[in-house]
Structure formats: structure tokens, C-alpha cells
Design a protein around this motif. Structure first.
Motif, mmCIF file in Angstrom:
data_model
loop_
_atom_site.group_PDB
_atom_site.id
_atom_site.type_symbol
_atom_site.label_atom_id
_atom_site.label_comp_id
_atom_site.label_asym_id
_atom_site.label_seq_id
_atom_site.Cartn_x
_atom_site.Cartn_y
_atom_site.Cartn_z
ATOM 1 N N THR A 1 0.828 -1.213 0.000
ATOM 2 C CA THR A 1 0.000 0.000 0.000
ATOM 3 C C THR A 1 0.859 1.257 0.000
ATOM 4 N N THR A 2 1.917 1.240 0.810
ATOM 5 C CA THR A 2 2.826 2.392 0.865
ATOM 6 C C THR A 2 3.485 2.643 -0.484
ATOM 7 N N MET A 3 3.944 1.570 -1.118
ATOM 8 C CA MET A 3 4.585 1.718 -2.421
ATOM 9 C C MET A 3 3.594 2.232 -3.464
ATOM 10 N N LYS A 4 2.322 1.788 -3.375
ATOM 11 C CA LYS A 4 1.312 2.250 -4.322
ATOM 12 C C LYS A 4 1.055 3.747 -4.157
ATOM 13 N N VAL A 5 0.940 4.177 -2.889
ATOM 14 C CA VAL A 5 0.702 5.598 -2.627
ATOM 15 C C VAL A 5 1.877 6.434 -3.122
ATOM 16 N N LEU A 6 3.085 5.963 -2.842
ATOM 17 C CA LEU A 6 4.271 6.703 -3.290
ATOM 18 C C LEU A 6 4.333 6.775 -4.817
ATOM 19 N N THR A 7 3.938 5.706 -5.467
ATOM 20 C CA THR A 7 3.941 5.702 -6.929
ATOM 21 C C THR A 7 2.929 6.710 -7.482
ATOM 22 N N ILE A 8 1.738 6.746 -6.862
ATOM 23 C CA ILE A 8 0.710 7.703 -7.309
ATOM 24 C C ILE A 8 1.189 9.139 -7.111
ATOM 25 N N TYR A 9 1.773 9.402 -5.933
ATOM 26 C CA TYR A 9 2.299 10.744 -5.686
ATOM 27 C C TYR A 9 3.386 11.106 -6.698
ATOM 28 N N THR A 10 4.220 10.143 -7.024
ATOM 29 C CA THR A 10 5.297 10.407 -7.984
ATOM 30 C C THR A 10 4.737 10.775 -9.354
ATOM 31 N N ILE A 11 3.703 10.027 -9.769
ATOM 32 C CA ILE A 11 3.099 10.305 -11.082
ATOM 33 C C ILE A 11 2.434 11.684 -11.091
ATOM 34 N N VAL A 12 1.642 11.943 -10.025
ATOM 35 C CA VAL A 12 0.907 13.213 -9.983
ATOM 36 C C VAL A 12 1.859 14.404 -9.924
ATOM 37 N N LEU A 13 2.895 14.306 -9.092
ATOM 38 C CA LEU A 13 3.824 15.429 -8.923
ATOM 39 C C LEU A 13 4.749 15.620 -10.118
ATOM 40 N N SER A 14 4.829 14.611 -10.976
ATOM 41 C CA SER A 14 5.680 14.767 -12.162
ATOM 42 C C SER A 14 4.990 15.592 -13.256
ATOM 43 N N ILE A 15 3.641 15.702 -13.210
ATOM 44 C CA ILE A 15 2.902 16.423 -14.250
ATOM 45 C C ILE A 15 3.269 17.911 -14.270
ATOM 46 N N PRO A 16 3.238 18.629 -13.116
ATOM 47 C CA PRO A 16 3.615 20.059 -13.162
ATOM 48 C C PRO A 16 5.025 20.270 -13.696
ATOM 49 N N THR A 17 5.916 19.357 -13.383
ATOM 50 C CA THR A 17 7.300 19.491 -13.862
ATOM 51 C C THR A 17 7.356 19.373 -15.382
ATOM 52 N N ILE A 18 6.578 18.422 -15.908
ATOM 53 C CA ILE A 18 6.576 18.228 -17.372
ATOM 54 C C ILE A 18 5.992 19.451 -18.090
ATOM 55 N N VAL A 19 4.831 19.921 -17.584
ATOM 56 C CA VAL A 19 4.166 21.066 -18.245
ATOM 57 C C VAL A 19 5.023 22.314 -18.148
ATOM 58 N N SER A 20 5.526 22.624 -16.946
ATOM 59 C CA SER A 20 6.355 23.826 -16.795
ATOM 60 C C SER A 20 7.653 23.685 -17.567
ATOM 61 N N GLY A 21 8.113 22.489 -17.743
ATOM 62 C CA GLY A 21 9.335 22.267 -18.509
ATOM 63 C C GLY A 21 9.154 22.624 -19.964
ATOM 64 N N PHE A 22 7.996 22.276 -20.511
ATOM 65 C CA PHE A 22 7.711 22.638 -21.895
ATOM 66 C C PHE A 22 7.696 24.150 -22.076
ATOM 67 N N TYR A 23 6.997 24.846 -21.135
ATOM 68 C CA TYR A 23 6.892 26.293 -21.294
ATOM 69 C C TYR A 23 8.165 27.023 -20.884
ATOM 70 N N GLY A 24 9.090 26.312 -20.372
ATOM 71 C CA GLY A 24 10.375 26.938 -20.072
ATOM 72 C C GLY A 24 11.384 26.771 -21.193
ATOM 73 N N MET A 25 10.992 26.040 -22.243
ATOM 74 C CA MET A 25 11.912 25.815 -23.360
ATOM 75 C C MET A 25 11.961 27.043 -24.276
ATOM 76 N N ASN A 26 13.086 27.219 -24.942
ATOM 77 C CA ASN A 26 13.297 28.353 -25.845
ATOM 78 C C ASN A 26 12.743 28.022 -27.232
ATOM 79 N N MET A 27 11.413 27.908 -27.292
ATOM 80 C CA MET A 27 10.760 27.593 -28.555
ATOM 81 C C MET A 27 9.330 28.124 -28.482
#
Length: 323
Positions: free
Chosen positions: A262-288
Motif C-alpha cells: 500500500t505504501t509503495m502504491k501511494v508513493l507511486t501515485i504521488y510520484t506520477i501526480v507530482l511529475s505532471i507540473p514538472t513536465i508542463v512547466s518544462g515545456f513552457y520553459g523551453m526556448n521555442m
């Protein structure tokens, strides 16, 4: 000033009753040469009997020396200090030797309490039974069996306490260690009781007439049969206790594994959810050039995209019963 210290005798003669003599051989360590010589020369015991009696690792057994007309019973009893941390020392062998009307008891500091069992036996025996040396032995074996029953009951109390904590989700590493100790204890108790049961069965077999050298009265044979029934009940009791403890241990392991999953499942979900803002902001931080990147409200747009993607992922996990 000279202080005289009375040396405690290792071999003591005690009259039990009706001419039956108890030879109490109480040793702290192994039998020394002087004690062996006394037992051999004065009481006509053999070296073989003494070797059995002096072996702290001897298994439960019944032997008869036909040449010297001596019976030997090695029996497993509990350590007087039942709190000793070494589980292998919770059960220790003691020896009884019967030669004529002499009963030899071989014990150490941890098992010397058996002398009191023999001395108090006549309080539990009828007058006619006190004339037979085997009645004293059978009565002592009954009290030893009763000690095992008490120890098993104490183990059940500890097991119930641990089980209650597990049900209340208060389990911890301490419960794991306590369960391990209970498993070790019941293993040693089970082995000891099985050995004692074998001895009682041997005595019951030879008293039935297959071996003519052991003559028991009708009362003594009935007493022996009752002792056999009692130790069989105790064997069933320890088997049940051991089985329940094993099941609780397996259940506890399953609970811990489930918590880990259960702990590993929760950590995996948090990892997936928290990776989304990084991906989106990463795109808009690119020089294009990106859609609405040059607008003043583009950061709001990026937040909306982030939230939408997170909601889609959470919905998909819920649909798959992964939440």
C-alpha cells in the motif's frame, strides 16, 4: 578468627516412606570423580547409567540394565528460571534411577525443585500407594506435566495479547520479536513433551506384561495409564498452541507485506501526480514557440493543463481500481 564453612553435600540420603530411600544427587556442574566413585562403590550404579544421567543434552529415554537390575528414566522438565533468555535452556533433562527400594534423582541448580515434588508426593498418594516406589515417580511425572500445562497457558495469554494488538493496528517490531520467541518456546516445549510421551508409552508397554522385569500393582498401572492420558492431552494442547502461533505469525507477515504494498502504491501515485507540473512547466520553459506562450495569462493556461492532466490520470487510476 577462623570461620568454618559447612560444605554442602552433593549426595544426600532421604527416607521417603515405607523403606523407600531417595538418593538426591544435586550437582552444579558435571559429576566429579569422587562423586562417581561414591555412586559406583556405595550404591552399585554403573558408569553407563551415570553417563546418561550426567549428560545435559540427553534425550528423554527409558532404559533397563538387566545385569544390575537398574531402571533409568531421563525426562524433560522445565528450567526453574522460566525467564531465561536462552530458549534452548527453558527445557532440561533430569534422570531417575531405580535400584531396589532406592530412587536416585540427578538434578542441577535449575531442576533441583523436583526433589520437593518427590517429598510432597506422599501428600497426594493413598497409604497403600506409598509403599510402591513407582507411585512416587508417576506422581512426580504428573506434576511435571502440570508445569507444562501452566507454561502453555502462559504462552496462550501472551499470544492473545499480541493478537489483540494486531487487530487494533498497534503492531510493531516488538510484536515480531515476541512472536519469534513464542515460536521458539513452543518448538522446545513440543519436542520435550513428545520425548516424555515416548517414555510414558514405553513404561505403559512394559507394564502390560511384555517385559516381565517391571512389576506394577494394579493401582500403579492405573496411575501410569492416567499419566499417559494427561500427557497426551498436553501434547494436543501444545500442538494447538504452536499451530495458532504459526498462523498468527503468517497473518502478521501478510499484514506487513500488504502495508508495504500500500505504501509503495501511494508513493507511486504521488510520484506520477507530482511529475505532471514538472513536465508542463518544462515545456513552457523551453526556448521555442508554444501556443499562447506570449500571452500574459499563459501561466494560468499552463496551470489548467496541469490540473486537467492530473484529473485524467487520477480518473484512469480509479477506473482501474488502483487508488
Amino acid at each position: 578468627m577462623i570461620i568454618l564453612i559447612e560444605e554442602k553435600k552433593m549426595i544426600n540420603e532421604i527416607i521417603l516412606n515405607q523403606g523407600i530411600q531417595l538418593i538426591d544427587v544435586h550437582s552444579t556442574d558435571d559429576l566429579n570423580d569422587a562423586d562417581r566413585a561414591t555412586l559406583i562403590e556405595k550404591y552399585a550404579l554403573t558408569n553407563e547409567i551415570l553417563d546418561y544421567a550426567d549428560d545435559e543434552n540427553e534425550r528423554a529415554r527409558f532404559e533397563y540394565d538387566e545385569l544390575n537390575d537398574t531402571y533409568l528414566i531421563v525426562y524433560n522438565v522445565q528450567n526453574e528460571n522460566n525467564q531465561t533468555p536462552d530458549m534452548s535452556q527453558r527445557v532440561l533433562p533430569v534422570s531417575f534411577a531405580i535400584k531396589g527400594q532406592q530412587l536416585f534423582l540427578f538434578t542441577n541448580d535449575a531442576t533441583h525443585y523436583l526433589k520437593d515434588y518427590l517429598l510432597s508426593a506422599k501428600n497426594h498418594l493413598k497409604i497403600e500407594a506409598q509403599k510402591e516406589i513407582w507411585e512416587f515417580i508417576f506422581n512426580t511425572l504428573d506434576q511435571i506435566s502440570s508445569d507444562y500445562s501452566d507454561q502453555i497457558s502462559e504462552a496462550d495469554v501472551q499470544r492473545n495479547h499480541i493478537q489483540a494488538l494486531i487487530k487494533k493496528h498497534h503492531s510493531s517490531e516488538n510484536q515480531i520479536l515476541e512472536l519469534a520467541d513464542l515460536e521458539d518456546l513452543t518448538t522446545y516445549l513440543n519436542t520435550a513433551i513428545n520425548g516424555n510421551l515416548t517414555v510414558i508409552k514405553q513404561l505403559d508397554l512394559i507394564s502390560s506384561g511384555n517385559v516381565q522385569d517391571l512389576h506394577l500393582s494394579k493401582t500403579a498401572r492405573e496411575h501410569l495409564h492416567d499419566s499417559l492420558i494427561e500427557i497426551e492431552q498436553i501434547k494436543n494442547q501444545v500442538d494447538l498452541t504452536s499451530d495458532i502461533i504459526d498462523r498468527i505469525s503468517n497473518t502478521y507477515n501478510n499484514i506487513l507485506n500488504n502495508r508495504t504494498n500500500t505504501t509503495m502504491k501511494v508513493l507511486t501515485i504521488y510520484t506520477i501526480v507530482l511529475s505532471i507540473p514538472t513536465i508542463v512547466s518544462g515545456f513552457y520553459g523551453m526556448n521555442m514557440k508554444l501556443p499562447v506562450a506570449d500571452q500574459g495569462w499563459s501561466w494560468v493556461f499552463s496551470l489548467i493543463i496541469t490540473v486537467v492532466i492530473i484529473l485524467i490520470i487520477l480518473w484512469d487510476l480509479h477506473r482501474r481500481d488502483s487508488l
